[in-house]
Design an enzyme around this catalytic site. Structure first.
Site, PDB file in Angstrom:
ATOM      1  N   TYR A  64       0.821  -1.210   0.000  1.00 41.87           N
ATOM      2  CA  TYR A  64       0.000   0.000   0.000  1.00 41.87           C
ATOM      3  C   TYR A  64       0.854   1.259   0.000  1.00 41.87           C
ATOM      4  CZ  TYR A  64      -4.092  -2.814   0.829  1.00 41.87           C
ATOM      5  OH  TYR A  64      -5.104  -3.705   0.686  1.00 41.87           O
ATOM      6  N   LYS A  65       2.086   1.064   0.442  1.00 41.52           N
ATOM      7  CA  LYS A  65       2.914   2.240   0.665  1.00 41.52           C
ATOM      8  C   LYS A  65       3.111   3.065  -0.599  1.00 41.52           C
ATOM      9  CE  LYS A  65       5.463  -0.469   3.123  1.00 41.52           C
ATOM     10  NZ  LYS A  65       6.701  -1.095   3.481  1.00 41.52           N
ATOM     11  N   SER A  66       3.292   2.391  -1.716  1.00 45.63           N
ATOM     12  CA  SER A  66       3.639   3.129  -2.925  1.00 45.63           C
ATOM     13  C   SER A  66       2.446   3.311  -3.851  1.00 45.63           C
ATOM     14  CB  SER A  66       4.750   2.402  -3.661  1.00 45.63           C
ATOM     15  OG  SER A  66       4.288   1.123  -4.022  1.00 45.63           O
TER      16      SER A  66
END
Lengths: 609, 713
Positions: free
Chosen positions: A27-29
């Site tokens: 989800y981070k990127s």
């Protein structure tokens, strides 16, 4: 094969699909990139250079166009906008700003937009720009404010926001300090929301002085690496014009697994793909009349009564030794299950045990997952360091997912590599190399071959020496993909012919010949007898074969009914050749749809039994 | 095959020679069937009660019958052998039988193409054979090019040892029944030796096998046969230097030849299932459109560009056919191992009949080898296929030399991901103590050991392990075919063993792993967001949430079990608790509940890992508790006894040790009156005789390549 795979997509397809879904995984990127081109439309921009050089405006449009077309292929979900400032006419969402013309709203680019930009290029483009927008007063502050609004209207999550100003005027407001201050405030507002402002200063007689106004507008360089303003204007433009036609891949973990060292010592790792064969994007099926996409639905019917069959109404079967063996779908899956997904350490081996021919699939990349099991990174780092020091690899049993049989992989240590400017060239982690099973090796009949003499080898060494080059893994573009993308571009943009590609896979024969000079002949004199021609030999053979084929293209093959029945009885039909079987089918009036051997045999058996 | 009287007569405790021989034949036919071999085989029985062969006349060739004529083996034959093949009560001369076989081979191969004729003779040699015709028979065998193999219940040198030692039984190879060979057998053996050595002076006796060794080797299903396809081409350097070459696939992931057909559940007919694919518009009515009215398109940014197949074909990149053209040469170290692409390795040779090409290629190979360089080449398989860029490595072996070609990535295939630095991160950098713990672990787990003679020995060769997927599939197919209606068997122990850490390694790394555990604190984190999945991630299932929908029925079932609610069966999450609940609920009988529980126990034990053992122990505990409570010792005791028997085979020594620690032994009379086990028996039950382990499971991979032997059959 066909009927099974059509219903249950192949494993590979599934992987493909996984990559398409952006919602799962890291989800981070996630989120989209966005880019706003803010282009000066003042009269100065339209002045042509000496020697018929294109005007700054024209060059800017070229850049914008190439960014558009690159984005379409690399990451078509990204948002781009094109805004002109210093125009006579105004056009913006609420028409609150004078002399700001929003040509393209912040949206994902398509063919139409590229064509729009095309129309702004060249002599006619300049004319069109003058007609639609004209040149007028400049207020960079208003323009920046307008851009601010563009961003705030976007409801999507944006991962990266960037604004590029293209201008050739280092003092846009002609010394009007109120407008200068206003512009600085608005720029600060934008930067406050995370927008990175970049300046693309174009050629200006007498040079472009950044310090006089723009240094306060643009974002400070992120670190020393980004030279930012120091760059020559042309250099940056060239960079932009450099078109990359490759799909950008978001960094995503394929799966998170347990790496078991044994005796309950488990850490968590993520599996990544650093190399994967890039393929053409999936085709979509369209309804010919409206060009709207259609969906496919696959259903199973009962042939006898026409009722719809649910997956549970079917079983799976294979035929071996004339007998059909039937299993439940669940059982078929169960057969493939050996272990739970994960990596299990078997032991270590010295690096020289990993042979070149131990290769069946592209490698994976393994990196610790501290979020799943704390302490994983430390164990992982220690293992990596020691494996690398001792020059060993870890042999592991790898089960990629549920109901998948295990494969063995060699984990080879990869220490972090930084390039000259301290940028990561290779990340630290383990590369997992798939190892072949006994079944994957094929036995070849090797035969004795003469060995070359030292003189011959030395001559070849000279040849090799002459043709040395430095291999870089990213030096070769896939000509098939590049051609496809250009074809698509040509069709989308109504171009009469696709742009030509440079095929880097073709040998540069002329250059090679020049470099080698007389060496080739010298080598040939050493190894080949005078009248030997390596090319003619096979060619002659083929010609001969062709000639024979022409005379008697279809050798008549026939088989008596008795013989055939004997074969059927003994189950030896498959010993016959395809032409014989086809002939037999014709003879018995068996209609076959297929041309494969198995299909022919099946049809014959059905007829004769 | 000898089915005579003596074959079904052997000493007490010995498996009948008849059964052994039958199993050899069954295993062999299984292999042939699953390898889809085109080889034909016939079966001649001798010692049968009746006579059925074309040579039988005037009392000659009696009690020999042809059971099956020469044809491809199938499951019918397997089933017949399983259910119909019965021992006879007569004797027949094995040399006569040999003659019948030769006759069969000769008559039934007329007009057929064959590579090899072979007779495998399975007998205990207990019938006196008439040696008069021996020379004639040997002569005919030679003339017809028929090879011969003997399968005997005892090793061929049993006789020699018997003579030397005087007691007739060597310590390692006791002949059947523990007694020496009979006079007939000794005589027969002499004749076997005579026949075999006269057919092949040196290696003749290598083709005499024992039943037990044959069964062991035949247990591994034969890998699928693939003939390497030659790919003739020319290696070119520049415009005027070319070398004729032939490429072969040397390594390539082998997939199943066959796929599963979808059949109707009731009728099992493929034809009863019809697949229909329809296209429909994305509107509310899902309006169907005909296939002919659809075209192909591609996404271009926010637009879709119609691009028909025909246009695509016309505009696409066209390669100019086969090629193996050198683009240049580069240092070997610039090619990274992890950049190998594609799914195959090619070996490139010079053609057999062209010594000039051989010399030319050899110069290139040696030049590359000496300079430590590789050739970067453009490889195109044929006109229709896409070009590749790859590296050709020099490969010089004792027997041959060649180029090894591997595909390399295109720019588009590479993904430049950056990861946080590990070694420069203080939080993760290991201490000296931690590093030395890892160092010790690596030393204890080295799979390649250097012997005293400096010779390196690899104790875990992946490329000699058969693909377990095929082995397992064939095992299940065979089981389903021979025992229809019964559930699939567990993975065979030898296969499981083959895939696990070798015992030699797992035994000596134990302490070092303990040290690792002490040095490195690791802790599983349960994430709030993914709580549901994380619970199963660890060691169970890593499918992300969205994928859950795709899981098959089986998994839905077990998910259903996990979710709270009434317990209907013994689940896998907390089997002991479920078991207790079930017994209390009395929804199913005690026996049924026990059966479900033991099923779970077997599943857990199948993992052979400590974390599962603990769970298993609680299951056994629960079983024992309930058995005592309901005064039903029999079920528990029987199960424990059967479990004990499997300890050596399943490698469960560690688990058994844990049982002993917890004193989970048999239920004795003292606890439940009806038990037939005394207190003392119960106490001794958990002691495990060391020798049982020693005698267990010889490794199946010893003794040369399986195929060499069996290809001869």
């Amino acid at each position: 094969m066909a009927d099974w795979n059509a219903y249950y997509p192949k494993e590979d397809d599934e992987v493909e699909q996984e990559e398409g879904e952006e919602s799962v995984g890291d989800y981070k990127s996630s989120g989209r990139d966005s880019l706003v081109f803010l282009v000066d439309a003042s009269k100065e921009m339209f002045i042509k250079g000496e020697d018929g050089e294109p005007s700054n405006f024209d060059m800017t449009m070229q850049c914008v166009r190439s960014v558009y077309t690159s984005k379409i292929i690399s990451s078509d979900k990204d948002l781009i906008a094109l805004v002109f400032y210093g125009t006579e006419q105004s056009k913006n969402p609420r028409n609150t700003f004078k002399h700001v013309y929003v040509y393209h709203d912040l949206d994902s680019p398509g063919a139409q937009r590229v064509q729009n930009i095309d129309s702004l290029r060249g002599e006619e483009g300049a004319q069109l720009a003058a007609e639609t927008m004209g040149s007028g007063q400049t207020s960079l502050g208003d323009a920046l404010w307008c851009c601010y609004n563009l961003y705030s209207d976007i409801k999507l999550r944006l991962s990266h926001k960037r604004l590029m100003i293209f201008t050739c005027r280092d003092d846009p407001h002609g010394g009007d300090s109120t407008r200068d201050i206003r512009a600085r405030t608005k720029a600060a507002d934008l930067k406050g929301t995370g927008v990175v402002i970049d300046l693309m200063h174009l050629k200006k007689p007498g040079g472009f002085d950044v310090s006089c106004f723009f240094c306060d507008i643009v974002s400070p360089p992120e670190d020393e690496r980004e030279l930012g303003l120091q760059l020559e204007p042309c250099g940056k433009l060239e960079d932009l014009k450099n078109r990359v036609r490759a799909k950008e891949m978001k960094k995503r973990v394929q799966s998170r697994l347990t790496f078991s060292l044994g005796d309950g010592m488990n850490i968590a790792v993520g599996v990544y793909l650093l190399v994967k064969t890039a393929t053409k994007p999936q085709a979509v099926r369209l309804y010919a009349e409206t060009n709207e996409p259609v969906r496919t639905k696959t259903r199973l019917f009962h042939t006898q009564n026409g009722s719809l069959l649910l997956p549970s109404d079917t079983k799976r079967a294979q035929v071996y030794g004339k007998k059909q063996i039937v299993m439940e779908k669940g059982e078929v899956d169960e057969i493939k299950k050996f272990d739970d997904p994960g990596l299990v350490l078997i032991g270590f081996k010295p690096m020289d045990c990993l042979k070149l021919h131990h290769h069946i699939r592209p490698s994976l990349f393994i990196y610790p997952e501290e979020e799943q099991v704390t302490g994983s990174s430390c164990v992982f780092t220690a293992l990596l360091q020691k494996c690398s020091e001792r020059n060993v690899f870890a042999l592991c049993k790898y089960t990629s997912k549920l109901n998948t049989p295990p494969r063995f992989v060699a984990l080879i240590p990869q220490r972090e590599v930084l390039d000259s400017s301290q940028v990561q060239a290779a990340p630290a982690g383990f590369h997992a190399i798939y190892l072949p099973y006994a079944d994957d090796k094929r036995t070849l009949d090797v035969h004795d071959c003469p060995t070359a003499s030292d003189e011959q080898v030395d001559k070849m060494k000279q040849i090799v020496h002459k043709l040395r080059f430095r291999y870089r893994s990213d030096a070769f573009e896939n000509p098939v993909l590049q051609q496809h993308y250009r074809n698509l571009e040509a069709l989308a943009l109504d171009m009469c012919a696709p742009e030509a590609i440079e095929d880097f896979t073709m040998p540069k024969v002329k250059m090679m010949d020049d470099r080698l000079g007389p060496l080739v002949q010298e080598f040939k004199d050493l190894v080949y007898p005078p009248n030997y021609n390596p090319e003619s030999k096979t060619a002659a053979k083929r010609k001969q074969a062709d000639a024979e084929g022409a005379v008697d293209k279809k050798p008549k093959v026939e088989i008596s009914e008795d013989e055939l029945r004997a074969h059927v009885a003994k189950g030896t039909l498959s010993k016959l050749t395809v032409p014989v079987l086809k002939d037999a089918c014709k003879h018995f009036g068996v209609r076959t749809t297929g041309t494969k051997k198995a299909e022919l045999i099946e049809a014959l058996l059905a007829q004769l039994n | 095959m000898d089915v005579g009287f003596s074959m079904s007569n052997s000493g007490p405790g010995q498996e009948l020679a008849f059964e052994q021989a039958k199993r050899v034949i069954q295993k062999f036919i299984q292999r042939q069937v699953f390898a889809e071999s085109k080889d034909e085989l016939g079966l001649v029985l001798f010692g049968t009660d009746h006579t059925k062969n074309p040579l039988a006349e005037d009392g000659q060739y009696q009690n020999i019958s042809i059971y099956r004529h020469l044809m491809m083996p199938d499951f019918e034959l397997l089933e017949e052998i399983e259910h119909q093949l019965q021992p006879g009560s007569q004797h027949a001369d094995w040399l006569d039988a040999l003659v019948v076989c030769m006759d069969l081979l000769q008559k039934e191969t007329v007009g057929k193409k064959y590579e090899r004729l072979n007779i495998a003779l399975l007998t205990d040699l207990n019938t006196l054979a008439c040696a008069d015709q021996l020379d004639v028979i040997i002569g005919n065998l030679k003339k017809a090019g028929i090879t011969l193999q003997f399968f005997l219940p005892f090793p061929v040198d049993a006789d020699a040892e018997g003579d030397g030692g005087g007691d007739g039984a060597g310590p390692q190879n006791p002949p059947p029944g523990g007694k020496g060979l009979s006079r007939e057998q000794k005589q027969g053996l002499e004749m076997v030796k005579q026949v075999m050595t006269s057919l092949d002076d040196e290696d003749g006796l290598d083709e005499v096998h024992t039943f037990s060794e044959a069964v062991k080797k035949l247990s591994i299903f034969k890998p699928i046969e693939r003939r390497p396809m030659a790919w003739p081409c020319q290696l070119t350097i520049g415009s005027s230097l070319s070398i004729r070459i032939i490429g072969y696939k040397a390594v390539c992931e082998e997939k199943f030849k066959k796929s599963w057909a979808v059949v109707e559940a009731e009728s099992h007919q493929k034809d009863d299932v019809k697949r229909e694919t329809v296209f429909c518009l994305n509107d509310d009515n899902e309006t169907e459109v005909e296939k002919e009215k659809t075209i192909q398109g591609f996404q271009y940014g926010s637009d879709i560009v119609p691009f028909s197949k025909v246009d695509q074909e016309q505009m696409k990149y066209k390669s100019d056919g086969k090629s193996f053209a050198v683009l240049g040469f580069t240092k070997q170290e610039t090619i990274h191992r992890h950049h190998f692409m594609g799914n195959q390795v090619l070996k490139v040779f010079a053609p057999k009949d062209d010594e000039h090409a051989g010399v030319a290629l050899s110069s290139l190979i040696h030049a590359l080898d000496r300079l430590k360089m590789v050739a970067i080449v453009r490889y195109v398989y044929d006109r229709r296929s896409n070009p590749q860029v790859g590296a050709a490595f020099p490969c010089i072996k004792q027997k041959y030399e060649c180029l090894l070609y591997v595909q390399l990535p295109y720019m588009e295939d590479l993904r430049q991901f950056t990861f946080p630095s590990l070694e420069n991160n203080k939080k993760f950098s290991p201490s000296e103590a931690q590093l030395s713990a890892v160092d010790a672990l690596i030393s204890s787990m080295m799979l390649v050991k250097e012997g005293e003679d400096g010779e390196k020995e690899d104790i875990f060769k992946v490329n000699s392990i058969p693909n377990p997927q095929f082995q397992r599939l064939f095992q299940c197919l065979h089981h389903r075919c021979v025992n229809p209606g019964t559930p699939l068997p567990p993975v065979e122990p030898w296969l499981k063993r083959m895939l696990d850490c070798p015992q030699a390694v797992s035994a000596c790394c134990y302490d070092f792993l303990k040290e690792m555990k002490r040095c490195f604190p690791v802790k599983e984190v349960l994430q709030k967001k993914e709580q549901k999945t994380s619970a199963v991630v660890f060691g169970k299932n890593d499918e992300p949430e969205a994928k859950k929908l795709k899981l098959d029925e089986q998994d839905k079932f077990s998910l259903g079990e996990i979710s709270e609610g009434n317990v209907t069966s013994v689940g896998s999450v907390n089997p002991a608790k479920d078991f207790h609940t079930l017994i209390q609920q009395k929804t199913i009988s005690f026996e049924q509940a026990c059966e479900q529980l033991t099923h779970r126990i077997e599943q857990l034990l199948g993992n052979r890992r400590t974390e599962y053992y603990m769970k298993t122990i609680t299951c056994v505990q629960a079983f024992r508790e309930q058995a005592v409570k309901t005064s039903n010792a029999e079920l528990f005791n029987n199960y424990m006894q059967s479990l004990k028997k499997r300890v050596p085979d399943w490698n469960l020594q560690e688990f058994w040790g844990l049982l002993a620690q917890d004193a989970l032994t048999l239920i004795s009379k003292d606890e439940v009156e009806s038990s037939s086990v005394s207190k003392q028996e119960a106490n001794q039950f958990l002691l495990f005789e060391e020798n049982v382990e020693a005698a267990a499971g010889p490794t199946p991979e010893d003794g040369g390549d399986v195929d060499d032997l069996l290809d001869m059959m």
